[in-house]
Write a protein that holds these residues in place. Structure first.
Motif, short mmCIF file in Angstrom:
data_model
loop_
_atom_site.label_atom_id
_atom_site.label_comp_id
_atom_site.label_asym_id
_atom_site.label_seq_id
_atom_site.Cartn_x
_atom_site.Cartn_y
_atom_site.Cartn_z
N LEU A 85 -3.50 -14.86 -5.96
CA LEU A 85 -2.17 -14.29 -6.22
C LEU A 85 -1.49 -14.96 -7.40
O LEU A 85 -1.66 -16.18 -7.64
N LYS A 86 -0.72 -14.15 -8.12
CA LYS A 86 0.01 -14.60 -9.30
C LYS A 86 1.51 -14.37 -9.06
O LYS A 86 1.89 -13.50 -8.26
N PRO A 87 2.36 -15.10 -9.78
CA PRO A 87 3.80 -14.87 -9.61
C PRO A 87 4.19 -13.41 -9.86
O PRO A 87 5.12 -12.90 -9.20
N GLU A 88 3.49 -12.73 -10.73
CA GLU A 88 3.83 -11.33 -11.01
C GLU A 88 3.44 -10.38 -9.88
O GLU A 88 3.76 -9.19 -9.94
N ASP A 89 2.77 -10.89 -8.87
CA ASP A 89 2.49 -10.08 -7.68
C ASP A 89 3.66 -10.08 -6.70
O ASP A 89 3.64 -9.35 -5.70
N THR A 90 4.67 -10.88 -6.99
CA THR A 90 5.85 -10.93 -6.13
C THR A 90 6.53 -9.57 -6.09
O THR A 90 6.87 -9.00 -7.14
N ALA A 91 6.71 -9.04 -4.89
CA ALA A 91 7.28 -7.69 -4.73
C ALA A 91 7.45 -7.39 -3.25
O ALA A 91 6.93 -8.12 -2.39
N VAL A 92 8.14 -6.30 -2.99
CA VAL A 92 8.11 -5.71 -1.65
C VAL A 92 6.95 -4.73 -1.63
O VAL A 92 6.84 -3.87 -2.51
N TYR A 93 6.08 -4.89 -0.65
CA TYR A 93 4.90 -4.05 -0.54
C TYR A 93 5.12 -2.98 0.54
O TYR A 93 5.52 -3.31 1.66
N TYR A 94 4.83 -1.74 0.18
CA TYR A 94 5.04 -0.60 1.07
C TYR A 94 3.70 0.08 1.34
O TYR A 94 2.89 0.25 0.43
N CYS A 95 3.50 0.52 2.57
CA CYS A 95 2.34 1.36 2.83
C CYS A 95 2.79 2.81 2.92
O CYS A 95 3.95 3.12 3.21
N ASN A 96 1.84 3.67 2.66
CA ASN A 96 2.07 5.11 2.59
C ASN A 96 0.84 5.79 3.16
O ASN A 96 -0.29 5.36 2.89
N ALA A 97 1.05 6.84 3.95
CA ALA A 97 -0.10 7.52 4.55
C ALA A 97 0.16 9.01 4.64
O ALA A 97 1.29 9.45 4.88
N ASP A 98 -0.91 9.79 4.44
CA ASP A 98 -0.85 11.25 4.59
C ASP A 98 -1.28 11.57 6.02
O ASP A 98 -2.44 11.40 6.38
N VAL A 99 -0.33 12.07 6.82
CA VAL A 99 -0.53 12.21 8.26
C VAL A 99 -0.36 13.67 8.68
O VAL A 99 0.57 14.35 8.26
N ARG A 100 -1.28 14.09 9.53
CA ARG A 100 -1.12 15.39 10.20
C ARG A 100 -0.77 15.09 11.65
O ARG A 100 -1.53 14.41 12.34
N THR A 101 0.36 15.59 12.08
CA THR A 101 0.77 15.38 13.46
C THR A 101 0.27 16.52 14.35
O THR A 101 -0.11 17.59 13.85
N TYR A 102 0.27 16.28 15.64
CA TYR A 102 -0.15 17.33 16.58
C TYR A 102 0.77 18.54 16.44
O TYR A 102 1.99 18.41 16.39
N GLY A 103 0.17 19.72 16.35
CA GLY A 103 0.95 20.93 16.21
C GLY A 103 1.22 21.33 14.78
O GLY A 103 1.72 22.43 14.53
N ALA A 104 0.92 20.44 13.85
CA ALA A 104 1.14 20.73 12.43
C ALA A 104 -0.15 21.24 11.78
O ALA A 104 -1.26 20.97 12.26
N TYR A 105 0.01 21.96 10.69
CA TYR A 105 -1.15 22.50 9.98
C TYR A 105 -1.36 21.85 8.62
O TYR A 105 -2.35 22.11 7.94
N THR A 106 -0.40 21.03 8.23
CA THR A 106 -0.48 20.38 6.93
C THR A 106 -0.23 18.88 7.10
O THR A 106 0.26 18.43 8.14
N TYR A 107 -0.55 18.15 6.04
CA TYR A 107 -0.33 16.70 6.01
C TYR A 107 1.01 16.40 5.33
O TYR A 107 1.41 17.08 4.40
N LYS A 108 1.64 15.35 5.81
CA LYS A 108 2.93 14.91 5.26
C LYS A 108 2.83 13.43 4.95
O LYS A 108 2.18 12.67 5.68
N ALA A 109 3.50 13.01 3.87
CA ALA A 109 3.48 11.60 3.49
C ALA A 109 4.56 10.83 4.22
O ALA A 109 5.72 11.25 4.28
N TYR A 110 4.17 9.69 4.78
CA TYR A 110 5.11 8.80 5.47
C TYR A 110 5.07 7.42 4.80
O TYR A 110 4.03 7.01 4.26
#
Length: 121
Positions: A85-110
């Motif tokens: 790790l470097k000082p320039e890696d300092t940040a808030v890290y977020y995860c993101n996922a493309d999810v299909r929920t039950y009953g849905a026909y498409t994926y949504k980003a969370y």
């Protein structure tokens, strides 16, 4: 409803390592791509890495060779192993996922709420 919760952030010295986790929960039928982004103070959010449901990965040039993304499909969880790790890696890290929920026909980003990683002497 789907929730993504990150954990594993903290403070380390340059050259150190951190392992971030992001667990997805809720009414999940399937998840395709899972990603990590980061945002440093005063900067725009930037993409860091992606992993497909089949395990294919890709990385931003700035972290290639130092960060490793992985996932456990049975746990709906994605990881980011950060090394050299470097000082320039300092940040808030977020995860993101493309999810299909039950009953849905498409994926949504969370998005998760983010976890802070600080690299300083």
């Amino acid at each position: 409803q789907v929730h993504l919760v990150e954990s594993g952030g903290g403070s380390v010295q340059p050259g150190g390592s951190l392992r971030l986790s992001c667990a997805a929960s809720g009414s999940i039928f399937s998840i395709t791509n899972m990603r990590w982004y980061r945002q440093a103070p005063g900067n725009q959010r930037e993409w860091v890495a992606v992993i497909t449901s089949g395990g294919s990965t890709n990385y931003a040039d700035s972290v290639k060779g130092r960060f490793t993304i992985s996932r456990e499909n049975a746990k709906n969880t994605v990881y980011l192993q950060m090394s050299s790790l470097k000082p320039e890696d300092t940040a808030v890290y977020y995860c993101n996922a493309d999810v299909r929920t039950y009953g849905a026909y498409t994926y949504k980003a969370y998005w998760g709420q983010g976890t802070q990683a600080t690299v300083s002497p």
